[in-house]
Design a protein around this motif. Structure first.
Motif, PDB file in Angstrom:
ATOM      1  N   GLN A 155       0.853  -1.170   0.097  1.00 34.58           N
ATOM      2  CA  GLN A 155       0.052   0.024   0.023  1.00 34.58           C
ATOM      3  C   GLN A 155       0.984   1.221   0.063  1.00 34.58           C
ATOM      4  N   GLY A 156       2.011   1.188   0.862  1.00 39.41           N
ATOM      5  CA  GLY A 156       2.751   2.349   0.838  1.00 39.41           C
ATOM      6  C   GLY A 156       3.811   2.542  -0.149  1.00 39.41           C
ATOM      7  N   LEU A 157       4.187   1.711  -0.762  1.00 35.87           N
ATOM      8  CA  LEU A 157       5.367   2.018  -1.744  1.00 35.87           C
ATOM      9  C   LEU A 157       5.004   1.265  -3.203  1.00 35.87           C
ATOM     10  N   CYS A 158       4.548   0.038  -3.267  1.00 35.70           N
ATOM     11  CA  CYS A 158       4.286  -0.682  -4.464  1.00 35.70           C
ATOM     12  C   CYS A 158       2.906   0.013  -5.349  1.00 35.70           C
ATOM     13  N   SER A 159       1.996   0.285  -4.673  1.00 36.44           N
ATOM     14  CA  SER A 159       0.816   0.730  -5.223  1.00 36.44           C
ATOM     15  C   SER A 159       1.024   2.365  -5.897  1.00 36.44           C
ATOM     16  N   GLY A 160       1.908   2.945  -5.483  1.00 33.14           N
ATOM     17  CA  GLY A 160       2.416   4.263  -5.913  1.00 33.14           C
ATOM     18  C   GLY A 160       2.557   4.044  -7.530  1.00 33.14           C
ATOM     19  N   CYS A 161       3.085   3.135  -7.880  1.00 24.05           N
ATOM     20  CA  CYS A 161       3.154   3.051  -9.459  1.00 24.05           C
ATOM     21  C   CYS A 161       2.379   1.733  -9.963  1.00 24.05           C
ATOM     22  N   HIS A 162       2.162   0.803  -9.306  1.00 27.64           N
ATOM     23  CA  HIS A 162       1.688  -0.474  -9.600  1.00 27.64           C
ATOM     24  C   HIS A 162       0.190  -0.208  -9.785  1.00 27.64           C
ATOM     25  N   ALA A 163      -0.469   0.554  -8.896  1.00 27.21           N
ATOM     26  CA  ALA A 163      -1.980   1.074  -9.122  1.00 27.21           C
ATOM     27  C   ALA A 163      -2.501   1.318 -10.496  1.00 27.21           C
ATOM     28  N   ALA A 164      -1.456   2.293 -11.035  1.00 30.01           N
ATOM     29  CA  ALA A 164      -2.002   3.070 -12.144  1.00 30.01           C
ATOM     30  C   ALA A 164      -1.263   2.557 -13.440  1.00 30.01           C
ATOM     31  N   GLY A 165      -0.188   1.566 -13.047  1.00 33.61           N
ATOM     32  CA  GLY A 165       0.750   0.978 -14.281  1.00 33.61           C
ATOM     33  C   GLY A 165       1.592   2.130 -14.829  1.00 33.61           C
ATOM     34  N   VAL A 166       2.112   2.929 -13.992  1.00 37.54           N
ATOM     35  CA  VAL A 166       3.034   3.966 -14.125  1.00 37.54           C
ATOM     36  C   VAL A 166       4.616   3.422 -14.841  1.00 37.54           C
ATOM     37  N   ALA A 167       4.988   4.024 -15.760  1.00 35.40           N
ATOM     38  CA  ALA A 167       6.333   3.595 -16.583  1.00 35.40           C
ATOM     39  C   ALA A 167       6.133   2.234 -16.994  1.00 35.40           C
TER      40      ALA A 167
END
Length: 160
Positions: free
Chosen positions: A87-99
């Motif tokens: 929730q704190g680290l991974c979802s920052g990019c993996h929730a939206a599929g960033v890069a």
């Protein structure tokens, strides 16, 4: 009439101010009587601890890569759960599929990566960094065990 009205106002105003000053003195005397020296020392100690906590440094510079591993494994008390890490680290990019990061709910993308790299390869990607993802997911305080748990949780959430 105006002169008499002004005298009444001044008299009343000075009376109220005098009463408030007297009340303040009485409260200060009572507080001094009921407060012991031990209470005062305890309050000072608590205040000092709070001030020291507020002005403590918020970070440190570590230039030795081995020291990072020692520091990250030293504190088991502050270990975060896999869910907190995701929730704190991974979802920052993996929730939206960033890069190009596979989304948390994209089963096909995660299955393809798992088939290509295996679980150890996915964990290695997090430890060493991959693409836009920095090593240790950007948090050098994570242990490899915590990363493994977070990867397992992400695979589980994706349905793999």
């Amino acid at each position: 009439m105006d002169s008499n009205h002004d005298k009444v106002f001044v008299t009343t105003f000075l009376g109220v101010i005098g009463f408030l000053v007297a009340l303040t003195v009485v409260i200060a005397v009572i507080a001094g009587v009921i407060t012991s020296e031990e209470d005062t020392d305890e309050i000072r100690q608590i205040t000092r601890e709070r001030v020291e906590a507020r002005i403590a440094p918020v970070g440190q510079v570590i230039t030795d890569p081995n020291a990072i591993k020692v520091a990250s494994s030293a504190s088991e008390e502050s270990a975060r759960s896999a869910e907190e890490i995701v929730q704190g680290l991974c979802s920052g990019c993996h929730a939206a599929g960033v890069a190009g990061a596979p989304k948390l709910d994209d089963t096909a993308a995660w299955q393809a990566r798992l088939d290509a790299e295996g679980r150890d390869g996915l964990v290695g990607s997090v430890v060493n960094g991959k693409g836009a993802m920095p090593p240790m997911a950007g948090d050098p305080s994570l242990s490899e065990a915590q990363i493994e748990e977070a990867v397992d949780l992400m695979l589980e959430q994706a349905g793999v």
